[in-house]
Design a protein around this motif. Structure first.
Motif, PDB file in Angstrom:
ATOM      1  N   MET A  86       0.804  -1.219   0.000  1.00 40.59           N
ATOM      2  CA  MET A  86       0.000   0.000   0.000  1.00 40.59           C
ATOM      3  C   MET A  86       0.838   1.271   0.000  1.00 40.59           C
ATOM      4  SD  MET A  86      -3.279  -0.082  -0.212  1.00 40.59           S
ATOM      5  CE  MET A  86      -4.008  -1.532  -0.962  1.00 40.59           C
ATOM      6  N   THR A  87       1.975   1.258   0.699  1.00 41.55           N
ATOM      7  CA  THR A  87       2.822   2.452   0.782  1.00 41.55           C
ATOM      8  C   THR A  87       3.866   2.502  -0.316  1.00 41.55           C
ATOM      9  OG1 THR A  87       4.449   1.385   2.242  1.00 41.55           O
ATOM     10  CG2 THR A  87       2.590   2.521   3.301  1.00 41.55           C
ATOM     11  N   GLY A  88       4.219   1.341  -0.885  1.00 45.11           N
ATOM     12  CA  GLY A  88       5.318   1.275  -1.843  1.00 45.11           C
ATOM     13  C   GLY A  88       6.670   1.464  -1.188  1.00 45.11           C
ATOM     14  N   GLN A  89       6.757   1.160   0.129  1.00 43.55           N
ATOM     15  CA  GLN A  89       7.988   1.404   0.867  1.00 43.55           C
ATOM     16  C   GLN A  89       8.425   0.185   1.674  1.00 43.55           C
ATOM     17  OE1 GLN A  89       6.911   4.965   3.145  1.00 43.55           O
ATOM     18  NE2 GLN A  89       7.963   6.219   1.615  1.00 43.55           N
ATOM     19  N   TRP A  90       9.756   0.087   1.876  1.00 46.00           N
ATOM     20  CA  TRP A  90      10.327  -0.994   2.669  1.00 46.00           C
ATOM     21  C   TRP A  90       9.800  -0.943   4.104  1.00 46.00           C
ATOM     22  CZ3 TRP A  90      12.558  -4.082  -0.623  1.00 46.00           C
ATOM     23  CH2 TRP A  90      13.342  -3.603  -1.669  1.00 46.00           C
ATOM     24  N   GLU A 130      -5.584   6.586  -1.945  1.00 38.51           N
ATOM     25  CA  GLU A 130      -5.657   8.038  -1.775  1.00 38.51           C
ATOM     26  C   GLU A 130      -5.221   8.753  -3.045  1.00 38.51           C
ATOM     27  OE1 GLU A 130      -4.747   8.899   2.863  1.00 38.51           O
ATOM     28  OE2 GLU A 130      -3.122   7.913   1.763  1.00 38.51           O
ATOM     29  N   VAL A 131      -4.119   8.296  -3.630  1.00 35.62           N
ATOM     30  CA  VAL A 131      -3.606   8.925  -4.850  1.00 35.62           C
ATOM     31  C   VAL A 131      -4.592   8.741  -5.995  1.00 35.62           C
ATOM     32  CG1 VAL A 131      -1.746   8.904  -6.562  1.00 35.62           C
ATOM     33  CG2 VAL A 131      -1.209   8.636  -4.130  1.00 35.62           C
ATOM     34  N   LEU A 132      -5.138   7.548  -6.126  1.00 35.99           N
ATOM     35  CA  LEU A 132      -6.060   7.275  -7.220  1.00 35.99           C
ATOM     36  C   LEU A 132      -7.388   8.015  -7.040  1.00 35.99           C
ATOM     37  CD1 LEU A 132      -5.415   3.463  -7.840  1.00 35.99           C
ATOM     38  CD2 LEU A 132      -4.627   5.392  -9.209  1.00 35.99           C
ATOM     39  N   ARG A 133      -7.887   8.078  -5.826  1.00 36.73           N
ATOM     40  CA  ARG A 133      -9.138   8.807  -5.591  1.00 36.73           C
ATOM     41  C   ARG A 133      -8.966  10.285  -5.908  1.00 36.73           C
ATOM     42  NH1 ARG A 133     -12.492   8.442   0.026  1.00 36.73           N
ATOM     43  NH2 ARG A 133     -10.752   9.707   0.805  1.00 36.73           N
ATOM     44  N   ASN A 134      -7.812  10.840  -5.575  1.00 41.55           N
ATOM     45  CA  ASN A 134      -7.544  12.247  -5.881  1.00 41.55           C
ATOM     46  C   ASN A 134      -7.426  12.488  -7.386  1.00 41.55           C
ATOM     47  OD1 ASN A 134      -7.536  12.938  -3.185  1.00 41.55           O
ATOM     48  ND2 ASN A 134      -5.312  12.804  -2.962  1.00 41.55           N
ATOM     49  N   THR A 341       1.586  11.599 -12.722  1.00 37.75           N
ATOM     50  CA  THR A 341       3.003  11.961 -12.656  1.00 37.75           C
ATOM     51  C   THR A 341       3.299  13.067 -11.656  1.00 37.75           C
ATOM     52  OG1 THR A 341       2.694  13.521 -14.490  1.00 37.75           O
ATOM     53  CG2 THR A 341       3.410  11.292 -15.055  1.00 37.75           C
ATOM     54  N   ASN A 342       2.297  13.809 -11.272  1.00 40.04           N
ATOM     55  CA  ASN A 342       2.518  14.976 -10.410  1.00 40.04           C
ATOM     56  C   ASN A 342       2.445  14.610  -8.941  1.00 40.04           C
ATOM     57  OD1 ASN A 342      -0.186  14.381 -10.654  1.00 40.04           O
ATOM     58  ND2 ASN A 342      -0.879  16.505 -10.402  1.00 40.04           N
ATOM     59  N   THR A 343       3.284  13.672  -8.544  1.00 37.72           N
ATOM     60  CA  THR A 343       3.352  13.304  -7.126  1.00 37.72           C
ATOM     61  C   THR A 343       4.784  13.473  -6.634  1.00 37.72           C
ATOM     62  OG1 THR A 343       3.938  10.967  -7.436  1.00 37.72           O
ATOM     63  CG2 THR A 343       1.598  11.525  -7.536  1.00 37.72           C
ATOM     64  N   ASP A 344       4.928  13.703  -5.355  1.00 35.93           N
ATOM     65  CA  ASP A 344       6.264  13.792  -4.760  1.00 35.93           C
ATOM     66  C   ASP A 344       6.500  12.600  -3.836  1.00 35.93           C
ATOM     67  OD1 ASP A 344       4.469  14.442  -2.808  1.00 35.93           O
ATOM     68  OD2 ASP A 344       5.437  16.315  -2.200  1.00 35.93           O
ATOM     69  N   LEU A 345       5.906  11.472  -4.185  1.00 29.63           N
ATOM     70  CA  LEU A 345       6.023  10.268  -3.371  1.00 29.63           C
ATOM     71  C   LEU A 345       7.426   9.691  -3.431  1.00 29.63           C
ATOM     72  CD1 LEU A 345       2.687   8.584  -4.502  1.00 29.63           C
ATOM     73  CD2 LEU A 345       3.123   9.636  -2.275  1.00 29.63           C
ATOM     74  N   ALA A 346       7.917   9.222  -2.297  1.00 29.47           N
ATOM     75  CA  ALA A 346       9.213   8.544  -2.236  1.00 29.47           C
ATOM     76  C   ALA A 346       8.945   7.043  -2.187  1.00 29.47           C
ATOM     77  CB  ALA A 346       9.994   9.004  -1.014  1.00 29.47           C
ATOM     78  N   LEU A 347       8.944   6.417  -3.345  1.00 31.44           N
ATOM     79  CA  LEU A 347       8.619   4.993  -3.436  1.00 31.44           C
ATOM     80  C   LEU A 347       9.882   4.167  -3.599  1.00 31.44           C
ATOM     81  CD1 LEU A 347       5.525   5.209  -5.831  1.00 31.44           C
ATOM     82  CD2 LEU A 347       5.567   5.214  -3.334  1.00 31.44           C
TER      83      LEU A 347
END
Length: 465
Positions: A86-90, A130-134, A341-347
């Motif tokens: 869900m987070t895309g993080q370790w 959250e990202v997809l709903r937005n 593409t307009n995200t600042d996510l750290a994946l």
């Protein structure tokens, strides 16, 4: 002259209409379907080689896209794996390492004080729904959630049966700890799919569906109508539990119903589908030979999963890849196909589109697992763990290319395997190839620093040698 003019106008209107429909089709966001099965092992499906379980619907779906033979979960048990997806993080980034608590097993057998476990996913993380709903998606969770009390607080518009519980107390009503409105179905897996199909029937916009049924997690409760078929079958390679097999079979049937509904609604062709499992199969109930061990272990049997992607016209059917991937890659891959593409996510995962579309066949990177806690064994007489008391003790794992290194914090023990040549992890090469072991350990230590991974060091005063 009037008729030719009218005909010409009609032709132009038709042409414009067709052009508009083409542009609309090009601009339509794809639907996203993530199927995350609970406790399904690497070989618990026909397309991965099982000759005992029958999964024709899943097998057929896998044939429509790309199957990954080196697909991994990012943790070997439920909650941390789901948090990573869900987070895309370790795991060190969200701190969920197990199903609470981290002190599992007898205290006198634990040399170290384990890292404290996080029980609920922090709201500081931005997750897939959250990202997809937005971005205009309708979001639906169906089945097991396990990360908080209510998935609707984390970006889901609709919640079908999800809560903090990691398993149902019963697959038959009353389910006790799974809140579900009554329907025409009784068996929990069937009821969840009934409600899921109702969601598909009402959807009017691009959707994100996270279908994560409680099956095939314990309690092992057979589907009575299917059970006789497997009671007559000959066991195969450690797979021979007819009650569990009936649950696998019923799960396959429900996935077939979902695919049929998508096709009926003419949604299938515009849906990106990801299929995987949250961790390895429950060793003793099912085995994944030649893989070693099962759920809760960081040998291959605990983390290698059935894994495929399907997306018509984007991903070629009947393709396979041996590129090592992880469920961390699902998030960035979804973003790519959703055009976000307009995200600042750290994946921490990678966008797999170039692999999926056969533009490249190589993805050079290392995969990591971190487990600074204890997880007790459930069968001391039949297991393939490092010792019979624990499925795993505190440690970390790295896979780099064909090489995989296990490091244990209690005794600084090192195990090194070439998983291409020794997929069963039977031949520890640390002593005969110390340079490779040193290389991987140095990479692992650098990763600890980069992720602020907690390293348990405090001795447990109750420990008895």
């Amino acid at each position: 002259m009037r008729f030719p003019i009218m005909l010409s106008v009609a032709f132009m209107m038709t042409l414009c209409s067709c052009k508009q429909q083409t542009n609309e089709k090009k601009n339509t966001k794809p639907n996203i379907l993530v199927i995350n099965i609970d406790d399904m092992g690497w070989k618990d499906v026909g397309f991965m080689g099982s000759e005992y379980y029958e999964t024709p619907n899943i097998d057929n779906l896998s044939s429509l896209g790309m199957v990954f033979t080196n697909g991994y979960a990012s943790a070997s048990n439920c909650a941390p794996s789901r948090a990573c997806l869900m987070t895309g993080q370790w795991t060190p980034r969200h701190g969920i390492y197990t199903v609470s608590p981290s002190t599992r097993g007898k205290s006198q057998h634990r040399k170290l004080i384990p890292t404290k476990n996080t029980h609920t996913l922090s709201k500081r993380h931005t997750i897939i729904p959250e990202v997809l709903r937005n971005s205009g998606y309708k979001t639906c969770h169906a089945g097991k959630w396990h990360l908080s009390d209510n998935p609707k607080a984390y970006g889901f518009d609709i919640n079908i049966g999800g809560g903090h519980n990691g398993l149902p107390k019963s697959y038959y009503p009353p389910y006790i700890n799974v809140e579900m409105e009554k329907g025409n179905s009784e068996y929990l897996t069937d009821l969840i799919m009934e409600k899921t199909i109702a969601f598909i029937d009402t959807i009017q916009k691009p959707f994100f569906l996270y279908y994560s049924p409680y099956a095939v997690h314990v309690p092992i409760m057979p589907v009575d109508s299917i059970l006789p078929k497997y009671e007559k079958k000959t066991p195969w390679e450690g797979q021979g539990n007819p009650e569990y097999a009936s649950m696998v079979d019923n799960l396959d049937r429900n996935i077939g119903l979902l695919v049929s509904k998508l096709k009926e609604k003419q949604m299938f062709d515009n849906t990106l589908i990801v299929f995987t499992s949250d961790n390895g199969g429950l060793y003793g109930i099912t085995k994944q030979k030649p893989l070693r061990a099962g759920k809760g272990s960081y040998y291959e049997g605990g983390i290698r999963e059935p894994f495929f992607y399907v997306f018509k016209d984007k991903i070629k059917a009947h393709t396979k890849s041996d590129v090592p991937i992880t469920n961390l890659d699902i998030f960035p891959t979804i973003l790519e196909y959703a055009g976000i593409t307009n995200t600042d996510l750290a994946l921490d995962g990678n966008n797999l589109s170039s692999i999926l579309e056969s533009k490249t066949e190589i993805l050079e990177r290392s995969l990591y697992w971190h487990f600074p806690i204890y997880l007790q064994a459930y069968n001391k007489s039949d297991n393939e763990n490092r010792d019979p008391l624990f499925r795993t003790r505190p440690g970390s794992v790295i896979r780099k290319g064909d090489w995989k290194l296990h490091y244990y914090f209690e005794d600084k023990g090192v195990e090194l395997y070439n998983v291409h040549e020794d997929i069963g992890e039977r031949n520890n090469l640390a002593a005969v190839n110390p340079e490779k072991a040193k290389e991987l350990l140095m990479d692992l230590e650098e990763w600890w620093k980069n992720t602020n991974a907690p390293i348990p060091q405090d001795l447990n005063p109750e420990y008895i040698r």
